[in-house]
Design an enzyme around this catalytic site. Structure first.
Site, PDB file in Angstrom:
ATOM      1  N   GLY A  91      60.732 -14.195  62.508  1.00 37.84           N
ATOM      2  CA  GLY A  91      60.218 -14.404  61.159  1.00 37.84           C
ATOM      3  C   GLY A  91      59.024 -13.525  60.900  1.00 37.84           C
ATOM      4  N   ALA A  92      58.420 -13.696  59.726  1.00 37.14           N
ATOM      5  CA  ALA A  92      57.253 -12.910  59.335  1.00 37.14           C
ATOM      6  C   ALA A  92      56.305 -13.789  58.549  1.00 37.14           C
ATOM      7  CB  ALA A  92      57.671 -11.693  58.508  1.00 37.14           C
ATOM      8  N   MET A 149      50.332 -11.992  58.252  1.00 32.60           N
ATOM      9  CA  MET A 149      49.635 -11.049  59.118  1.00 32.60           C
ATOM     10  C   MET A 149      50.556 -10.204  59.986  1.00 32.60           C
ATOM     11  SD  MET A 149      46.537 -11.424  58.302  1.00 32.60           S
ATOM     12  CE  MET A 149      45.748 -10.489  59.597  1.00 32.60           C
ATOM     13  N   VAL A 155      57.204 -11.612  63.865  1.00 32.54           N
ATOM     14  CA  VAL A 155      57.420 -12.201  65.181  1.00 32.54           C
ATOM     15  C   VAL A 155      58.850 -11.909  65.624  1.00 32.54           C
ATOM     16  CG1 VAL A 155      57.244 -14.285  66.573  1.00 32.54           C
ATOM     17  CG2 VAL A 155      55.864 -14.055  64.503  1.00 32.54           C
ATOM     18  N   LYS A 161      54.421 -11.021  68.647  1.00 38.42           N
ATOM     19  CA  LYS A 161      53.997 -10.781  67.281  1.00 38.42           C
ATOM     20  C   LYS A 161      53.241  -9.480  67.179  1.00 38.42           C
ATOM     21  CE  LYS A 161      51.881 -12.362  63.164  1.00 38.42           C
ATOM     22  NZ  LYS A 161      51.628 -13.496  62.305  1.00 38.42           N
ATOM     23  N   ASP A 213      44.264 -24.843  61.489  1.00 37.70           N
ATOM     24  CA  ASP A 213      45.422 -24.722  60.597  1.00 37.70           C
ATOM     25  C   ASP A 213      46.605 -25.525  61.128  1.00 37.70           C
ATOM     26  OD1 ASP A 213      46.782 -23.896  58.333  1.00 37.70           O
ATOM     27  OD2 ASP A 213      47.534 -22.070  59.265  1.00 37.70           O
TER      28      ASP A 213
END
Length: 755
Positions: free
Chosen positions: A23-24, A27, A30, A48, A142
């Site tokens: 995925g992305a 920032m 990955v 990443k 987070d």
């Protein structure tokens, strides 16, 4: 879900071969990757690469490096282990463990809110994860559903590498709001920078509400309204089940000090932990995690997709690719907010920026933005411990026939062969009778009748003390040391703590009826010996376990009757045990019982695994370490050995008294190399004779003596001030670092230079 790479994709990042796209995020991107030279699941990692336009300045790379170093310290079954990082690469990248499972965001979105019992189990394990993260002096900042992955064994927290270490070193710029709107604590939103562990507890409360109801407690169409509701504590918990509402509400207290601790949350969520004292139960349950059927099926689909992508990945040539593709930038740059919470008008713009793309440096972002998660997280089988300087750990010597049956020798060229920096002779007094010690390059850790204390080898100054309960007439477990971890007694289990200050990081529970006696770290594993009912050496069973250092995963356990648990000694791929019932070897790989020897009194194991067995006729058999087959013999009782020479003590009674000889023999076949009379005073046994380099070191009531291991000739002798009385049969504890010896007897500790 995981996707195969297209034909034009770059296939290599550092030592990793990319085989799929996970995925992305805001920032970077990955990928699923395999470390070059590995095979099977153990070589898989989530790699990443950070967007090039986000990392052009020196400040970013400095934060990247510091945050990666901080993340390395977190090792827990409930978190992702950072495997590798390259902050100076172009572009920078990092690698974490990989697990095939959806994010919590995808699981709940697809299959609906979780049942109450699942949410409570989720809360307990996530509190355990936060406990490990906070134990490394990191705040996640987070915690949200996209940063929790659903592994078959339970939830795993990712992306804690974004955090700021809360020891006074600011790793994110002051005033930056890092997090996701709706899951951020009041102190995160007000821009003061006073964000600590309690902030993560607040986010956990929001996450559990969301998992139980499908919506957050502060949800609102207007971002400014969300901010105001968080700041004023207006959480909507009407849909939260009764068995959860009170705990979630406590987590969402506006004042950080009013929120429960992670320890308190574990006990509140997990009935097994109720009534336990602090630190007593913080390991994953051996029972399967109670994921609903739909989530289990989704995890299975991820596993099948991973197998498919890995199997179809094309072979990659050995020559590395020249570049790594740079993901396209998001719509608009990240924005910073220094706005106070209650100034709602000026806060809205910053909040919108936070909502669109997380503000600040997000090194481990894996959320596609579609709420489906990515499937990248740690797996126990893929843990890789970061490389650290060699840190030889000496086994401890105990008297009364209960001690370690071999002695470690600092390897030439390692830090263990060096004198501790700034060392000078010292003498100290422990709080009670010392039962066992372990030595590292910067720490001497000793267990006494009250607990465990750590001292600086250079000067004997106390660094920290860990209180531990002691059974009547028993001893405190001898601690283990490895890398940045120390393994301490905690109730019936083992506490994994930070080496520098004994701050708790994780807990490995024991078994009812057994108490930990010894922990030894070797070769990326920690071996723990447990004493059974009645005490070591009695007819009852003793328990022996192996854990993986990187993630605390238990590898095997074996029970042996009539063994001395604190005789457990690693050598040549085996664990040697002694006891009135005989001598045993356990295979370090699987705990299989390899060899059972006859009943014995005094035995020795050399560093190469050669076994020296003392016989009733006062001779010693030399036996092969693998089969225990006799290959020679030497006169007398075995004292010490290295790979080439074994030293024994031979005593004969004459008309004028007892005659004592030190005999040096070839360790391969027992050929006598030299004999010399020895007139030292007091009792002499294993642990009082050591091999350091090519010197034989003798520690007795007279002092410290060195002799040549080549011919037994005396070299030098010294009697330090306040030297202990070593005339009784209780063997002192002796350990060596470089040319310095540490001697422990009763409550006294001495450190002297070898003459």
């Amino acid at each position: 879900m995981l996707e195969p790479l297209d034909a034009s994709a770059v296939r290599r990042v550092g030592p990793y071969v990319l085989i799929g796209r996970i995925g992305a995020g805001g920032m970077g991107t990955v990928h699923l990757a395999r470390r070059e030279g590995t095979a099977g699941p153990a070589g898989l990692a989530a790699v990443k690469t950070v967007r090039e336009d986000a990392c052009l300045d020196t400040e970013f790379r400095l934060r990247f490096r510091r945050e990666a170093d901080a993340a390395r310290a977190v090792r827990s079954p409930f978190t992702a282990v950072l495997v590798d990082a390259a902050p100076d690469a172009a572009p920078p990248w990092l690698a974490t463990e990989y697990v095939t499972g959806p994010s919590l965001a995808e699981a709940v979105t697809r299959h609906g809110p979780l049942p109450l019992d699942v949410v409570r189990a989720l809360g307990a394990d996530l509190a355990r994860a936060l406990r490990a993260i906070h134990g490394a002096r990191i705040v996640h900042r987070d915690l949200k559903p996209a940063n929790v992955l659903c592994d078959a064994a339970g939830p795993k927290v990712i992306d804690f590498g974004i955090a700021r270490a809360f020891d006074g070193t600011v790793l994110t710029a002051a005033g930056m709001a890092v997090g996701t709107l709706g899951f951020m604590s009041p102190e995160q939103l007000d821009g003061t920078g006073s964000v600590g562990p309690a902030s993560d507890v607040f986010s956990l409360g929001v996450l559990l509400c969301w998992a139980a109801t499908g919506r957050g407690p502060f949800d609102d169409a207007e971002p400014a309204a969300v901010i105001a509701r968080i700041a004023e504590g207006q959480a909507d918990l009407r849909l939260v089940p009764d068995g959860l509402r009170e705990l979630v509400g406590a987590c969402l207290s506006v004042a950080p000090n009013a929120r429960p601790t992670t320890d308190a949350l574990v006990r509140a969520f997990d009935p097994r932990a109720a009534g336990e004292r602090p630190g007593a139960l913080f390991a994953r349950s051996e029972e399967p995690f109670p994921w609903p059927a739909g989530v289990r099926e989704l995890i299975g689909a991820y596993e099948a997709k991973t197998r498919e992508v890995v199997a179809s990945a094309p072979l990659v040539p050995a020559v590395p690719s020249a570049a790594v593709p740079v993901p396209a930038p998001p719509d608009g740059p990240p924005r910073r907010s220094r706005t106070r919470v209650r100034v709602a008008v000026t806060a809205v713009a910053a909040v919108l920026a936070v909502t669109a793309t997380l503000v600040g440096v997000r090194l481990l972002a894996r959320d596609d933005g579609d709420g489906k998660g990515t499937g990248a997280a740690p797996s126990p089988s893929t843990a890789v411990r970061p490389t650290a300087p060699p840190d030889p750990v000496e086994p401890m010597a105990n008297g009364g026939g209960l001690g370690a049956i071999t002695w470690a020798y600092p390897e030439p060229g390692t830090r263990g062969a060096e004198r501790p920096k700034g060392w000078k002779p010292w003498h100290a007094t422990a709080g009670a009778h010392v039962d066992g010690c372990v030595l590292g390059v910067d720490l001497l850790v000793c267990s006494d009748k009250k607990g465990v204390e750590a001292r600086r080898p250079a000067d004997g100054k106390l660094v920290w003390r860990h209180a531990a309960p002691v059974r009547a007439g028993g001893a405190v477990m001898t601690a283990g040391l490895s890398g940045d971890r120390v393994y301490l007694p905690e109730g019936g289990g083992v506490l994994v703590a930070r080496r520098s200050d004994a701050r708790p990081l994780a807990h490995w529970p024991g078994v009812a009826g057994f108490l930990p006696e010894l922990a030894v770290a070797a070769g990326g594993r920690v071996y723990v010996a447990y004493e059974g009912a009645g005490g070591g050496g009695l007819p009852g069973e003793m328990l022996f376990r192996a854990y993986r250092e990187s993630d605390g995963q238990r590898i095997w356990e074996t029970k042996v009757k009539e063994a001395y648990p604190n005789s457990m000694t690693p050598a040549a791929g085996r664990l040697y045990l002694a006891g009135p019932g005989g001598t045993w070897q356990l295979d370090q790989r699987d705990g299989r019982l390899r060899v059972v020897g006859e009943r014995t009194a005094t035995d020795l194991v050399g560093p190469d695994g050669t076994f020296y067995k003392w016989m009733k006729d006062d001779t010693t058999q030399i036996r092969d370490g693998g089969t225990l087959r006799v290959r020679g013999g030497i006169p007398g009782r075995p004292l010490t050995a290295d790979a080439s020479t074994a030293v024994s003590l031979y005593e004969t009674q004459t008309e004028t008294g007892k005659l004592r000889e030190l005999i040096g023999s070839r360790s391969g076949d027992g050929t006598v190399l030299w004999r010399t009379l020895w007139d030292g005073t007091g009792f002499m046994d294993r642990g009082q004779a050591l091999v350091v380099g090519r010197r034989l070191v003798l520690i007795n009531g007279s002092g410290v003596e060195t002799r040549s291991l080549t011919d037994g000739a005396p070299i030098a002798f010294v009697r330090p001030a306040s030297w202990p009385d070593l005339s009784d049969p209780e063997v002192p504890l002796t350990l060596v670092a470089g040319d310095v010896v540490f001697v422990v007897k009763d409550t006294g500790l001495w450190s002297v230079r070898l003459p």
